[in-house]
Enzyme design. Structure first.
Site, short mmCIF file in Angstrom:
data_model
loop_
_atom_site.label_atom_id
_atom_site.label_comp_id
_atom_site.label_asym_id
_atom_site.label_seq_id
_atom_site.Cartn_x
_atom_site.Cartn_y
_atom_site.Cartn_z
N ARG A 1 -5.19 10.23 -30.74
CA ARG A 1 -6.02 10.94 -29.73
C ARG A 1 -7.12 11.78 -30.39
NH1 ARG A 1 -3.14 7.99 -27.21
NH2 ARG A 1 -2.28 8.33 -25.13
N SER B 1 -1.90 11.73 -19.24
CA SER B 1 -1.04 12.65 -20.00
C SER B 1 -1.75 13.98 -20.13
CB SER B 1 -0.80 12.11 -21.41
OG SER B 1 -0.09 10.91 -21.37
N GLU C 1 -3.67 17.71 -24.01
CA GLU C 1 -4.42 16.54 -24.42
C GLU C 1 -5.70 16.48 -23.59
OE1 GLU C 1 -5.23 12.14 -24.42
OE2 GLU C 1 -4.29 13.11 -22.74
N1 EPU Z 1 10.70 10.53 -21.18
C1 EPU Z 1 11.65 11.36 -20.62
N2 EPU Z 1 11.63 11.57 -19.27
C2 EPU Z 1 10.72 10.94 -18.48
C3 EPU Z 1 9.74 10.08 -19.03
C4 EPU Z 1 9.76 9.90 -20.40
O1 EPU Z 1 12.49 11.92 -21.32
O2 EPU Z 1 10.78 11.19 -17.27
C5 EPU Z 1 10.68 10.33 -22.64
C6 EPU Z 1 11.52 9.14 -23.02
O3 EPU Z 1 12.22 9.46 -24.20
C7 EPU Z 1 10.48 8.07 -23.30
C8 EPU Z 1 9.40 8.93 -23.90
O4 EPU Z 1 9.39 10.11 -23.11
O5 EPU Z 1 10.97 7.11 -24.17
C9 EPU Z 1 8.04 8.29 -23.98
O6 EPU Z 1 7.57 8.00 -22.68
P1 EPU Z 1 6.43 6.87 -22.47
O7 EPU Z 1 6.78 5.66 -23.22
O8 EPU Z 1 6.21 6.77 -21.01
O9 EPU Z 1 5.15 7.41 -23.18
P2 EPU Z 1 4.60 8.85 -23.56
O10 EPU Z 1 4.84 9.11 -25.00
O11 EPU Z 1 5.12 9.85 -22.61
C10 EPU Z 1 2.25 7.97 -24.31
C11 EPU Z 1 0.80 8.25 -24.02
C12 EPU Z 1 0.37 7.62 -22.70
C13 EPU Z 1 0.61 6.13 -22.78
C14 EPU Z 1 2.10 5.89 -23.09
C15 EPU Z 1 2.39 4.42 -23.29
C16 EPU Z 1 0.31 10.39 -25.09
C17 EPU Z 1 0.00 11.83 -24.89
N3 EPU Z 1 0.56 9.69 -23.99
O12 EPU Z 1 3.02 8.63 -23.33
O13 EPU Z 1 -1.02 7.84 -22.55
O14 EPU Z 1 0.25 5.48 -21.57
O15 EPU Z 1 2.45 6.56 -24.30
O16 EPU Z 1 1.86 4.00 -24.50
O17 EPU Z 1 0.33 9.92 -26.23
C18 EPU Z 1 -2.69 9.28 -21.62
O18 EPU Z 1 -3.02 9.53 -22.76
O19 EPU Z 1 -3.28 9.76 -20.61
C19 EPU Z 1 -1.54 8.38 -21.39
C20 EPU Z 1 -1.06 8.14 -20.18
#
Ligand code: EPU
Length: 329
Positions: free
Chosen positions: A164, A234, A325
């Site tokens: 990012r 995010s 972010e």
């Molecule tokens: N999780 C929870 N509870 C929840 C949802 C998620 O505990 O209700 C935990 C789980 O452990 C899950 C982990 O969060 O495995 C990761 O969740 P997810 O795979 O949905 O992705 P993220 O790390 O939360 C990042 C990006 C997103 C992108 C997704 C998919 C950032 C800040 N965000 O989210 O980007 O779509 O990965 O690659 O890096 C954005 O930047 O606007 C965005 C949406």
């Protein structure tokens, strides 16, 4: 010397329609530009209030109050299409780029499907999802330098992409993306390791189109629909911390640097914020990393109150400081 054409300048413009969050805000001036000459004209025009702020799809912005400067919005070239090997404008909608690339059978951008915003905005913050980041595909970009008034061509290395992050964030406001050329390897394998993409494909051949469809289905199940619910995706970055600080049950991803990336969604979830509301702002129940504006009634103060409460709770419970972010203006 060029005689400057009439530029479209709007004073005290309502900028809500230019953002995806839908938080009320106005800008002292709004200029719609099409080329570098327009930008030179902006720089020479002392009646336009400073600072100047270029925006793309407005999908990663939170205006915490009215903006006292000038917003620069690129008018997208009409009917622009992605043609492999040719540059696209910074104003092209990223998902449109992904859609046309998948249609042409080009592999690479399909994992970025469904991300709101433009190519320019995505490059500034090195937008990423499902194991891909836009910066890795950049061959060259042309930037307008607001210091010299010149257009320069830069390489991927020049951009210093990281999670990012790009150099355009380091020198915030100096460079404005004009256009960008991407390169995609002919034989790149599909990337299905992240999340449940493989499961989502249900054994189908992972063509660029099939992966795009799977990414969109997964996103739709977790993230709010931009047309129906205001948000800026995010809201927080996933924090990178010393692994010694982690509690055993915490999910983590160990980075090449040795630091551990912890999902902020997990930390926020554990602090009980899913579905929490402050005024018109709400933590998205299916993905607590997103602060949203479900009825388009939230004020910036509602969002900031929720943001601060989340940061405070995560700090107290886990001693980890979450960083936003979303860019605050
Ligand atoms: N999780 C929870 N509870 C929840 C949802 C998620 O505990 O209700 C935990 C789980 O452990 C899950 C982990 O969060 O495995 C990761 O969740 P997810 O795979 O949905 O992705 P993220 O790390 O939360 C990042 C990006 C997103 C992108 C997704 C998919 C950032 C800040 N965000 O989210 O980007 O779509 O990965 O690659 O890096 C954005 O930047 O606007 C965005 C949406």
């Amino acid at each position: 010397m060029r005689i400057f054409a009439e530029m479209k300048i709007e004073r005290w413009a309502d900028i809500v329609p230019l953002t995806t969050f839908g938080i009320p805000a106005r800008a002292a001036a709004l200029v719609r530009w099409t080329d570098a000459d327009d930008l030179r004209q902006v720089m020479a025009d002392e009646s336009l209030p400073r600072p100047l702020k270029a925006i793309g799809g407005g999908s990663n912005l939170l205006f915490t109050s009215d903006f006292e400067g000038t917003i620069l919005l690129r008018e997208a070239p009409e009917g622009e299409r992605f043609v492999p090997g040719l540059p696209v404008s910074g104003a092209m909608v990223l998902d449109e780029f992904c859609r046309q690339a998948a249609e042409a059978g080009v592999r690479g951008p399909e994992n970025l499907s469904g991300i709101p915003g433009t190519i320019g905005g995505a490059l500034v913050q090195n937008a990423g999802a499902y194991g891909a980041e836009i910066g890795e595909f950049l061959a060259a970009a042309r930037l307008f330098d607001t210091v010299s008034g010149e257009v320069l061509t830069v390489s991927r290395d020049w951009m210093r992409f990281a999670y990012r992050h790009s150099r355009l964030k380091e020198e915030s406001g100096r460079y404005i993306i004009v256009d960008a050329l991407f390169e995609f390897a002919d034989d790149a394998p599909a990337r299905l390791e992240y999340g449940n993409l493989s499961r989502e494909l249900q054994g189908a051949e992972p063509t660029a189109q099939a992966v795009r469809d799977a990414v969109i289905r997964v996103r739709n199940s977790k993230l709010p629909q931009p047309a129906e619910v205001g948000s800026a995706g995010s809201f927080f970055r996933n924090p990178e911390v010393d692994p010694a600080m982690l509690e055993p049950e915490m999910p983590r991803f160990i980075l090449p640097s040795g630091l551990a990336k912890v999902p902020a969604a997990w930390l926020i979830d554990r602090c009980g914020f899913k579905g929490a509301r402050r005024g018109g702002a709400m933590v998205w129940p299916q993905q607590p990393l997103v602060i949203c504006n479900p009825e388009f009634k939230a004020t910036a103060a509602d969002v900031v109150a929720l943001e601060n409460e989340i940061i405070g709770a995560v700090k107290e419970r886990f001693n980890i400081t979450l960083l936003p972010e979303v860019e605050h203006l």
